[in-house]
Design a protein around this motif. Structure first.
Motif, PDB file in Angstrom:
ATOM      1  N   LEU A 133      24.455  -3.763   0.357  1.00  0.00           N
ATOM      2  CA  LEU A 133      24.256  -2.400  -0.142  1.00  0.00           C
ATOM      3  C   LEU A 133      22.758  -2.107  -0.127  1.00  0.00           C
ATOM      4  N   ILE A 134      22.341  -1.265   0.808  1.00  0.00           N
ATOM      5  CA  ILE A 134      20.915  -0.970   1.002  1.00  0.00           C
ATOM      6  C   ILE A 134      20.684   0.515   0.777  1.00  0.00           C
ATOM      7  N   LYS A 135      19.799   0.823  -0.145  1.00  0.00           N
ATOM      8  CA  LYS A 135      19.418   2.209  -0.412  1.00  0.00           C
ATOM      9  C   LYS A 135      18.110   2.500   0.323  1.00  0.00           C
ATOM     10  N   THR A 136      18.103   3.545   1.117  1.00  0.00           N
ATOM     11  CA  THR A 136      16.933   3.920   1.901  1.00  0.00           C
ATOM     12  C   THR A 136      16.363   5.232   1.376  1.00  0.00           C
ATOM     13  N   ILE A 137      15.062   5.242   1.148  1.00  0.00           N
ATOM     14  CA  ILE A 137      14.358   6.454   0.712  1.00  0.00           C
ATOM     15  C   ILE A 137      13.372   6.816   1.810  1.00  0.00           C
ATOM     16  N   ARG A 138      13.457   8.045   2.285  1.00  0.00           N
ATOM     17  CA  ARG A 138      12.524   8.546   3.291  1.00  0.00           C
ATOM     18  C   ARG A 138      11.716   9.679   2.681  1.00  0.00           C
ATOM     19  N   GLN A 304       7.795  -4.029  -3.294  1.00  0.00           N
ATOM     20  CA  GLN A 304       8.805  -3.636  -2.317  1.00  0.00           C
ATOM     21  C   GLN A 304       8.155  -3.308  -0.977  1.00  0.00           C
ATOM     22  N   ARG A 305       8.791  -3.731   0.105  1.00  0.00           N
ATOM     23  CA  ARG A 305       8.249  -3.483   1.431  1.00  0.00           C
ATOM     24  C   ARG A 305       8.427  -2.021   1.819  1.00  0.00           C
ATOM     25  N   ALA A 306       7.462  -1.502   2.585  1.00  0.00           N
ATOM     26  CA  ALA A 306       7.486  -0.114   3.040  1.00  0.00           C
ATOM     27  C   ALA A 306       7.112  -0.079   4.517  1.00  0.00           C
ATOM     28  N   THR A 307       7.661   0.887   5.222  1.00  0.00           N
ATOM     29  CA  THR A 307       7.384   1.076   6.653  1.00  0.00           C
ATOM     30  C   THR A 307       6.784   2.458   6.859  1.00  0.00           C
ATOM     31  N   LEU A 308       5.691   2.509   7.619  1.00  0.00           N
ATOM     32  CA  LEU A 308       4.984   3.765   7.878  1.00  0.00           C
ATOM     33  C   LEU A 308       4.985   4.047   9.376  1.00  0.00           C
ATOM     34  N   SER A 309       5.194   5.295   9.738  1.00  0.00           N
ATOM     35  CA  SER A 309       5.156   5.701  11.140  1.00  0.00           C
ATOM     36  C   SER A 309       4.527   7.082  11.227  1.00  0.00           C
ATOM     37  N   LEU A 310       3.955   7.356  12.410  1.00  0.00           N
ATOM     38  CA  LEU A 310       3.342   8.651  12.693  1.00  0.00           C
ATOM     39  C   LEU A 310       4.157   9.333  13.778  1.00  0.00           C
ATOM     40  N   SER A 311       4.480  10.601  13.566  1.00  0.00           N
ATOM     41  CA  SER A 311       5.323  11.312  14.514  1.00  0.00           C
ATOM     42  C   SER A 311       4.671  11.448  15.882  1.00  0.00           C
ATOM     43  N   TYR A 312       3.340  11.446  15.914  1.00  0.00           N
ATOM     44  CA  TYR A 312       2.628  11.617  17.184  1.00  0.00           C
ATOM     45  C   TYR A 312       2.215  10.289  17.794  1.00  0.00           C
ATOM     46  N   VAL A 313       2.627   9.169  17.180  1.00  0.00           N
ATOM     47  CA  VAL A 313       2.408   7.834  17.764  1.00  0.00           C
ATOM     48  C   VAL A 313       3.763   7.152  17.807  1.00  0.00           C
ATOM     49  N   PRO A 314       4.641   7.531  18.719  1.00  0.00           N
ATOM     50  CA  PRO A 314       6.003   6.971  18.735  1.00  0.00           C
ATOM     51  C   PRO A 314       6.003   5.493  19.073  1.00  0.00           C
ATOM     52  N   LYS A 360      13.125   0.701   1.558  1.00  0.00           N
ATOM     53  CA  LYS A 360      14.488   0.170   1.514  1.00  0.00           C
ATOM     54  C   LYS A 360      14.611  -0.794   0.342  1.00  0.00           C
ATOM     55  N   ALA A 361      15.709  -0.629  -0.408  1.00  0.00           N
ATOM     56  CA  ALA A 361      15.989  -1.506  -1.547  1.00  0.00           C
ATOM     57  C   ALA A 361      17.376  -2.111  -1.368  1.00  0.00           C
ATOM     58  N   THR A 362      17.455  -3.432  -1.371  1.00  0.00           N
ATOM     59  CA  THR A 362      18.743  -4.123  -1.280  1.00  0.00           C
ATOM     60  C   THR A 362      19.303  -4.276  -2.690  1.00  0.00           C
ATOM     61  N   LEU A 363      20.346  -3.506  -2.996  1.00  0.00           N
ATOM     62  CA  LEU A 363      20.923  -3.508  -4.337  1.00  0.00           C
ATOM     63  C   LEU A 363      21.944  -4.623  -4.518  1.00  0.00           C
ATOM     64  N   ALA A 364      22.599  -5.023  -3.452  1.00  0.00           N
ATOM     65  CA  ALA A 364      23.584  -6.110  -3.529  1.00  0.00           C
ATOM     66  C   ALA A 364      23.726  -6.718  -2.147  1.00  0.00           C
ATOM     67  N   GLU A 365      23.863  -8.034  -2.102  1.00  0.00           N
ATOM     68  CA  GLU A 365      24.039  -8.705  -0.825  1.00  0.00           C
ATOM     69  C   GLU A 365      25.413  -8.449  -0.223  1.00  0.00           C
ATOM     70  N   GLY A 401      29.347   4.724  -6.043  1.00  0.00           N
ATOM     71  CA  GLY A 401      27.984   4.609  -6.533  1.00  0.00           C
ATOM     72  C   GLY A 401      26.987   5.153  -5.528  1.00  0.00           C
ATOM     73  N   VAL A 402      26.102   4.284  -5.066  1.00  0.00           N
ATOM     74  CA  VAL A 402      24.999   4.697  -4.205  1.00  0.00           C
ATOM     75  C   VAL A 402      25.501   4.996  -2.800  1.00  0.00           C
ATOM     76  N   GLU A 403      24.894   6.002  -2.181  1.00  0.00           N
ATOM     77  CA  GLU A 403      25.183   6.321  -0.787  1.00  0.00           C
ATOM     78  C   GLU A 403      24.106   5.720   0.099  1.00  0.00           C
ATOM     79  N   THR A 404      24.496   5.069   1.186  1.00  0.00           N
ATOM     80  CA  THR A 404      23.554   4.444   2.099  1.00  0.00           C
ATOM     81  C   THR A 404      23.130   5.431   3.176  1.00  0.00           C
ATOM     82  N   GLU A 405      22.152   5.021   3.986  1.00  0.00           N
ATOM     83  CA  GLU A 405      21.609   5.923   4.991  1.00  0.00           C
ATOM     84  C   GLU A 405      22.574   6.185   6.148  1.00  0.00           C
TER      85      GLU A 405
END
Length: 632
Positions: A133-138, A304-314, A360-365, A401-405
């Protein structure tokens, strides 16, 4: 053993004959056969049950009864074989007539629709899965300076800037690089003082003044320290010794590497004590500030780990982490700021830039996941239609409960992995179910408004069912007490007792027969979670299974009531700090001192609200509610 097999075979043959007669009576010409789904719930259940039986042989014989009862109930689903009764010697056996249909085209709680009609209304099915169960926040963040890497270059003495070497904003400087030449009377005097002490360091001394030589060395050290305090480097002091004369100007050098983000120095200008000449920022690491809504904060934590991206650097992404969550919110936007840190290779990230951020947060394996489109949310309850094959569908009350991506939702109760659910056309099925329910009630001379409350329909608990139910509650309370004391070995022992009690409850005769168990699928969840809890080796995993077990048991007790002779009031309590963002989690316990099982000895008395669960046969509204504020 042979008698049991004969009884089961007779029950199945009789059930088959009765079902054939019912189908012939309903229609002279049978409907065309429905296309079977690729993986029916029955096939999945057979495979799951086979695995469970093998596990039971390894765990121990005392569990075989529960596993067999759960398996038979899951494999059949109707008739007396699905609800074993107690014969002589207390052994479960089959027998008895099958339940009569409750409506046209309806077998118990199921809806039967012609496969051609199913295709015309666009009914599609999908499998309930089991996975992490992975919750993704963008969100979007703003790149900013790392405040811990910003340095000011200030002047320690007044004077004049004679020459400037770094003369524009944004210039890259290295530690030790010249910034400007500086003349100051105070600095010139400090040079002379140092040279005088340096020249006389070996000349002072006499027999009658033995401490004079040591005092001369102290003067040299004091003069040297004064120059250092004026930001004169050791190399510049050594050069001063070699030249043996003071210099009009001294070169001020950068104490840090970075980018000039502020400049107040110009050639020829007079500067005062404490004036800021430059501000230099190290951009090898940068901060990214993101604003999260309050409902997203429970899924965010420091580290918590985070991922960063730029729209103009695909195609390029940077990995960082959450380093700080601000302890207050903006009242107008209902958002809180969260600080992320990223490495900045090649200075790709520049302060002021916008960037796409993913957390991304792993709420349950491992959790039960179903497509979000499979759940109908009426506002008061949530319904899903399980496909039983052969054109049959069963409405289920579910809790999500939580909705995943990827469009999946966490199913807390009502569905099991491997089952098939309707993901398209279920609104028409829902309408069909309501029409047939109304038709069935009208045929019996009753209207929906005349139906008694749910608790009035709850069966009384005859023996031995009442004893098994009470034993199950006692074992469950023991599990909660062991978790509150952080003693996992007692959890496993009590879970085995609970599993045996549930097996006995399935085997006992209940008023209403198999229809009772069809209306309470959460009973199967109780047995399955008890088995899993008994084999759970990790304390945190045990608490997660205990939460699922508590939800199912609370639903069952709210619907059926506590046995009248149980002897104590049963409470349902909620802790909002467990599973933040999902409404917290509940547990049941006897009336008395609160013992929170989710945090062990750390916060045993933590709870937010509690509800008194009804007793079987009571006529008052179930669930007397009581709020409390025993929160830390």
């Amino acid at each position: 053993m042979s008698d049991k097999k004969t009884n089961h075979a007779d029950a199945r043959d009789k059930s088959s004959v009765d079902e054939t007669a019912d189908r012939k009576h309903a229609s002279a010409a049978p409907p065309p056969p429905s296309p079977s789904p690729s993986r029916s719930p029955r096939v999945m259940t057979v495979v799951a049950f086979a695995v469970v039986v093998v596990v039971s042989m390894w765990i121990g014989g005392s569990w075989g009864g529960l596993l067999a009862d759960l398996g038979r109930r899951a494999l059949d689903g109707k008739g007396e074989e699905a609800m074993p009764s107690v014969g002589s010697g207390g052994h479960a056996h089959g027998g008895g007539p099958p339940a009569a249909p409750t409506g046209p085209g309806q077998d118990g709680g199921t809806i039967t629709i012609d496969p051609v009609m199913s295709q015309n209304i666009g009914v599609r099915i999908a499998e309930v899965a089991s996975g992490p169960l992975i919750k993704t926040i963008r969100t979007v963040g703003t790149v900013d300076y790392d405040e811990t890497r910003v340095r000011d270059v200030n002047l320690k003495v007044p004077g004049w800037i004679e020459r400037i070497y770094v003369d524009y904003l944004g210039a890259a400087v290295e530690a030790g690089q010249p910034l400007f030449d500086f003349y100051s009377p105070d600095l010139f005097a400090a040079q002379e003082e140092y040279l005088l002490a340096w020249r006389n360091r070996d000349k002072i001394g006499a027999d009658f003044v033995p401490d004079a030589a040591e005092g001369a060395q102290d003067l040299v050290a004091a003069a040297h320290t004064r120059l250092k305090y004026f930001d004169i480097t050791d190399e510049q002091i050594e050069e001063l010794q070699r030249q043996d004369q003071p210099q009009k100007t001294m070169t001020m050098r950068s104490p840090h590497s970075g980018i000039v983000m502020a400049k107040h120095a110009n050639e020829g200008m007079r500067v005062e004590l404490g004036m800021q000449a430059y501000r230099i920022a190290d951009l090898s690491k940068v901060w990214v500030m993101v604003a999260l809504y309050e409902y997203e904060l429970p899924f965010t934590s420091v580290g918590q780990r985070a991922t960063l991206s730029l729209s103009y650097v695909p195609g390029q992404a940077l990995e960082g982490e959450v380093i700080y969550i601000y302890p207050y919110m903006e009242t107008k936007t209902r958002q809180a700021m969260v600080r992320l840190e990223f490495d900045n290779p090649g200075l790709l990230l520049k302060p002021g830039m916008y960037a796409n951020v993913e957390l991304k947060a792993t709420l349950a394996e491992r959790a039960t996941l179903a497509p979000r489109s499979a759940v109908i949310d009426t506002g008061e309850r949530q319904i899903a239609f399980a496909s039983l094959g052969e054109g049959r569908f069963e409405p289920r009350n579910v809790r999500i409960g939580v909705e995943t991506e990827d469009g999946m939702v966490h199913v807390l109760s009502g569905l099991q992995p491997g089952e098939l659910v309707v993901v398209s056309g279920q609104f028409l099925l829902d309408s069909e179910a309501k029409v047939r329910e109304g038709t069935a009630r009208m045929s019996k001379g009753r209207l929906a408004a005349d139906e008694p409350p749910a608790m009035d329909q709850a069966p009384m608990w005859p023996e031995p069912a009442g004893s098994y139910f009470g034993r199950a509650l006692d074992a469950y309370f023991g599990i909660g007490d062991a978790l509150a004391r952080d003693t996992p070995e007692k959890v496993w022992a009590r879970a085995r007792v609970l599993a045996d009690a549930v097996a006995g409850l399935f085997a006992a005769e209940i008023p209403g027969g198999p229809e009772f168990w069809k209306q309470h699928p959460e009973a199967v969840t109780i047995g399955v979670e008890a088995l899993g809890l008994a084999s759970e080796s990790d304390l945190s995993g045990a608490r997660l299974r205990y939460a699922n077990l508590s939800v199912a048991l609370a639903d069952f007790v709210m619907a059926t009531g506590v046995p009248p002779d149980f002897g104590t009031t049963v409470l349902k309590l909620r802790c909002p700090m467990v599973r933040d963002g999902q409404g917290g989690s509940i547990w049941l316990q006897p009336d008395g001192v609160v013992r929170n099982p989710y945090f062990g000895r750390q916060m045993q008395e933590c709870f937010e609200e509690r509800t008194v669960l009804p007793v079987t046969g009571s006529t008052h509204s179930p669930g007397q509610h009581e709020s409390s504020r025993d929160m830390p």
